[in-house]
Design a protein around this motif. Structure first.
Motif, PDB file in Angstrom:
ATOM      1  N   TRP A  26     -13.591 -22.294  -8.936  1.00  0.00           N
ATOM      2  CA  TRP A  26     -14.328 -21.685  -7.820  1.00  0.00           C
ATOM      3  C   TRP A  26     -13.456 -21.595  -6.564  1.00  0.00           C
ATOM      4  N   ALA A  27     -12.774 -22.692  -6.227  1.00  0.00           N
ATOM      5  CA  ALA A  27     -11.960 -22.717  -5.000  1.00  0.00           C
ATOM      6  C   ALA A  27     -10.842 -21.685  -5.033  1.00  0.00           C
ATOM      7  N   PRO A  28     -10.027 -21.604  -6.095  1.00  0.00           N
ATOM      8  CA  PRO A  28      -8.991 -20.570  -6.093  1.00  0.00           C
ATOM      9  C   PRO A  28      -9.547 -19.156  -6.159  1.00  0.00           C
ATOM     10  N   THR A  29     -10.723 -18.998  -6.773  1.00  0.00           N
ATOM     11  CA  THR A  29     -11.340 -17.667  -6.791  1.00  0.00           C
ATOM     12  C   THR A  29     -11.689 -17.234  -5.384  1.00  0.00           C
ATOM     13  N   MET A  30     -12.301 -18.127  -4.619  1.00  0.00           N
ATOM     14  CA  MET A  30     -12.622 -17.808  -3.229  1.00  0.00           C
ATOM     15  C   MET A  30     -11.342 -17.640  -2.400  1.00  0.00           C
ATOM     16  N   GLY A  31     -10.340 -18.492  -2.702  1.00  0.00           N
ATOM     17  CA  GLY A  31      -9.068 -18.401  -1.988  1.00  0.00           C
ATOM     18  C   GLY A  31      -8.324 -17.119  -2.286  1.00  0.00           C
ATOM     19  N   SER A  32      -8.697 -16.472  -3.380  1.00  0.00           N
ATOM     20  CA  SER A  32      -8.076 -15.196  -3.723  1.00  0.00           C
ATOM     21  C   SER A  32      -8.889 -14.013  -3.207  1.00  0.00           C
ATOM     22  N   LYS A  33     -10.212 -14.072  -3.397  1.00  0.00           N
ATOM     23  CA  LYS A  33     -11.054 -12.928  -3.072  1.00  0.00           C
ATOM     24  C   LYS A  33     -11.186 -12.678  -1.576  1.00  0.00           C
ATOM     25  N   ILE A  34     -11.482 -13.744  -0.823  1.00  0.00           N
ATOM     26  CA  ILE A  34     -11.743 -13.559   0.615  1.00  0.00           C
ATOM     27  C   ILE A  34     -10.526 -12.984   1.345  1.00  0.00           C
TER      28      ILE A  34
ATOM     29  N   SER B  33      -8.083 -11.333   0.019  1.00  0.00           N
ATOM     30  CA  SER B  33      -7.786 -10.020  -0.560  1.00  0.00           C
ATOM     31  C   SER B  33      -8.636  -8.938   0.074  1.00  0.00           C
ATOM     32  N   TYR B  34      -9.945  -9.196   0.197  1.00  0.00           N
ATOM     33  CA  TYR B  34     -10.819  -8.214   0.829  1.00  0.00           C
ATOM     34  C   TYR B  34     -10.414  -7.979   2.278  1.00  0.00           C
ATOM     35  N   ALA B  35     -10.146  -9.073   2.996  1.00  0.00           N
ATOM     36  CA  ALA B  35      -9.780  -8.945   4.412  1.00  0.00           C
ATOM     37  C   ALA B  35      -8.476  -8.164   4.577  1.00  0.00           C
ATOM     38  N   LEU B  36      -7.462  -8.496   3.770  1.00  0.00           N
ATOM     39  CA  LEU B  36      -6.176  -7.812   3.880  1.00  0.00           C
ATOM     40  C   LEU B  36      -6.284  -6.331   3.522  1.00  0.00           C
ATOM     41  N   THR B  37      -7.077  -6.020   2.500  1.00  0.00           N
ATOM     42  CA  THR B  37      -7.214  -4.625   2.080  1.00  0.00           C
ATOM     43  C   THR B  37      -7.879  -3.792   3.164  1.00  0.00           C
TER      44      THR B  37
ATOM     45  N   VAL C 282      -2.243  -6.716  -3.279  1.00  0.00           N
ATOM     46  CA  VAL C 282      -1.961  -7.275  -4.600  1.00  0.00           C
ATOM     47  C   VAL C 282      -0.610  -7.985  -4.605  1.00  0.00           C
ATOM     48  N   CYS C 283       0.397  -7.360  -3.999  1.00  0.00           N
ATOM     49  CA  CYS C 283       1.735  -7.965  -3.968  1.00  0.00           C
ATOM     50  C   CYS C 283       1.740  -9.282  -3.197  1.00  0.00           C
ATOM     51  N   VAL C 284       0.904  -9.377  -2.166  1.00  0.00           N
ATOM     52  CA  VAL C 284       0.838 -10.606  -1.373  1.00  0.00           C
ATOM     53  C   VAL C 284       0.037 -11.697  -2.089  1.00  0.00           C
ATOM     54  N   MET C 285      -1.066 -11.298  -2.744  1.00  0.00           N
ATOM     55  CA  MET C 285      -2.020 -12.268  -3.291  1.00  0.00           C
ATOM     56  C   MET C 285      -1.822 -12.586  -4.764  1.00  0.00           C
TER      57      MET C 285
ATOM     58  N   LEU D  44       1.920  -8.928 -12.143  1.00  0.00           N
ATOM     59  CA  LEU D  44       1.878  -7.936 -11.062  1.00  0.00           C
ATOM     60  C   LEU D  44       1.700  -6.503 -11.573  1.00  0.00           C
ATOM     61  N   PRO D  45       2.480  -6.034 -12.565  1.00  0.00           N
ATOM     62  CA  PRO D  45       2.302  -4.638 -13.009  1.00  0.00           C
ATOM     63  C   PRO D  45       0.884  -4.316 -13.493  1.00  0.00           C
ATOM     64  N   PRO D  46       0.290  -5.100 -14.424  1.00  0.00           N
ATOM     65  CA  PRO D  46      -1.077  -4.760 -14.841  1.00  0.00           C
ATOM     66  C   PRO D  46      -2.091  -4.903 -13.727  1.00  0.00           C
ATOM     67  N   ARG D  47      -1.844  -5.840 -12.822  1.00  0.00           N
ATOM     68  CA  ARG D  47      -2.763  -6.006 -11.691  1.00  0.00           C
ATOM     69  C   ARG D  47      -2.716  -4.780 -10.783  1.00  0.00           C
ATOM     70  N   LEU D  48      -1.535  -4.261 -10.531  1.00  0.00           N
ATOM     71  CA  LEU D  48      -1.409  -3.046  -9.720  1.00  0.00           C
ATOM     72  C   LEU D  48      -2.107  -1.875 -10.396  1.00  0.00           C
ATOM     73  N   VAL D  49      -1.898  -1.737 -11.695  1.00  0.00           N
ATOM     74  CA  VAL D  49      -2.492  -0.614 -12.438  1.00  0.00           C
ATOM     75  C   VAL D  49      -4.014  -0.669 -12.399  1.00  0.00           C
ATOM     76  N   SER D  50      -4.584  -1.867 -12.424  1.00  0.00           N
ATOM     77  CA  SER D  50      -6.045  -1.986 -12.452  1.00  0.00           C
ATOM     78  C   SER D  50      -6.675  -1.916 -11.064  1.00  0.00           C
ATOM     79  N   VAL D  51      -6.046  -2.534 -10.075  1.00  0.00           N
ATOM     80  CA  VAL D  51      -6.670  -2.671  -8.758  1.00  0.00           C
ATOM     81  C   VAL D  51      -6.410  -1.465  -7.851  1.00  0.00           C
ATOM     82  N   VAL D  52      -5.187  -0.940  -7.849  1.00  0.00           N
ATOM     83  CA  VAL D  52      -4.821   0.110  -6.895  1.00  0.00           C
ATOM     84  C   VAL D  52      -5.684   1.360  -7.034  1.00  0.00           C
ATOM     85  N   PRO D  53      -5.835   1.951  -8.228  1.00  0.00           N
ATOM     86  CA  PRO D  53      -6.705   3.137  -8.326  1.00  0.00           C
ATOM     87  C   PRO D  53      -8.164   2.821  -7.990  1.00  0.00           C
ATOM     88  N   MET D  54      -8.632   1.637  -8.413  1.00  0.00           N
ATOM     89  CA  MET D  54     -10.020   1.256  -8.152  1.00  0.00           C
ATOM     90  C   MET D  54     -10.303   1.189  -6.661  1.00  0.00           C
ATOM     91  N   MET D  55      -9.421   0.507  -5.900  1.00  0.00           N
ATOM     92  CA  MET D  55      -9.635   0.389  -4.464  1.00  0.00           C
ATOM     93  C   MET D  55      -9.419   1.710  -3.752  1.00  0.00           C
TER      94      MET D  55
END
Length: 207
Positions: free
Chosen positions: A51-59, A61-65, A102-105, A152-163
């Motif tokens: 739970w803690a790393p999930t929140m540490g990643s999501k919050i 990430s949303y703010a930076l985006t 994504v590159c930062v987080m 990083l590569p699969p994360r970019l492929v999944s997140v970048v078009p979605m956002m």
């Protein structure tokens, strides 16, 4: 407000993340079998492992985006001299903001995934990673810094078009609602002016 909303929604989103990560890692054959096994083997606490790393990643990430997207829009306005952006420009700016995030987080996302997908593998039923800092240090010590960026590569492929699509739709919806409000206000003002003219005409006729 976004951070508070993310924490509150984590009651539902974190169990989904745990099951999704483990299913994708091949630990469970499907979502529903995974849910039954998780309850049987780890109890309800298992749904909130990581739970803690999930929140540490999501919050962050949303703010930076969102911050990145608004900053890029400001740069675009200064560079082009236009205050409004097109649909395609919103997609590109949103994709760039997401790619930067994504590159930062990605190190935190890697730690989150390791924590949520681990099962008891040590003697005595213990787990290899006991927390965010210890997990980070263990990965770097055993696998090197590059392991933090392996996904990083699969994360970019999944997140970048979605956002990119999400922010593009957000801007289009916001613009449509603003235009509708302006049109409604203009119509109300026009009716008010017409009513005032009619009253003035009636008063003039009664004099």
């Amino acid at each position: 407000s976004s951070a508070v909303g993310t924490v509150l929604s984590s009651v539902i989103s974190v169990p989904q993340t745990v099951l999704l990560d483990r299913t994708m890692a091949g630990q469970y054959p499907n979502f529903f079998v995974g849910a039954r096994r998780l309850v049987r083997e780890e109890g309800m606490r298992g749904f909130y492992r990581g739970w803690a790393p999930t929140m540490g990643s999501k919050i962050p990430s949303y703010a930076l985006t969102w911050m990145g997207f608004e900053s890029l829009k400001g740069f675009h306005a200064r560079f082009t001299g236009r205050s409004e952006t097109t649909v395609l420009e919103n997609f590109v700016l949103g994709a760039l903001a997401a790619a930067t995030t994504v590159c930062v987080m990605i190190p935190m996302d890697t730690v989150k995934t390791r924590l949520t997908t681990q099962t008891a593998t040590l003697s005595g039923g213990g787990v290899k990673y006991r927390g965010i800092v210890q997990c980070f240090r263990t990965i770097v010590a055993e696998e090197g810094v590059g392991a933090l960026y392996r996904a990083l590569p699969p994360r970019l492929v999944s997140v970048v078009p979605m956002m990119g699509i999400q922010l593009c739709v957000y801007e289009a919806t916001k613009r449509a609602l603003v235009n509708r409000q302006v049109a409604l206000q203009a119509a109300a003002d026009e009716r008010g002016e017409l009513a005032a003219e009619l009253r003035a005409g009636v008063e003039a006729a009664n004099i």
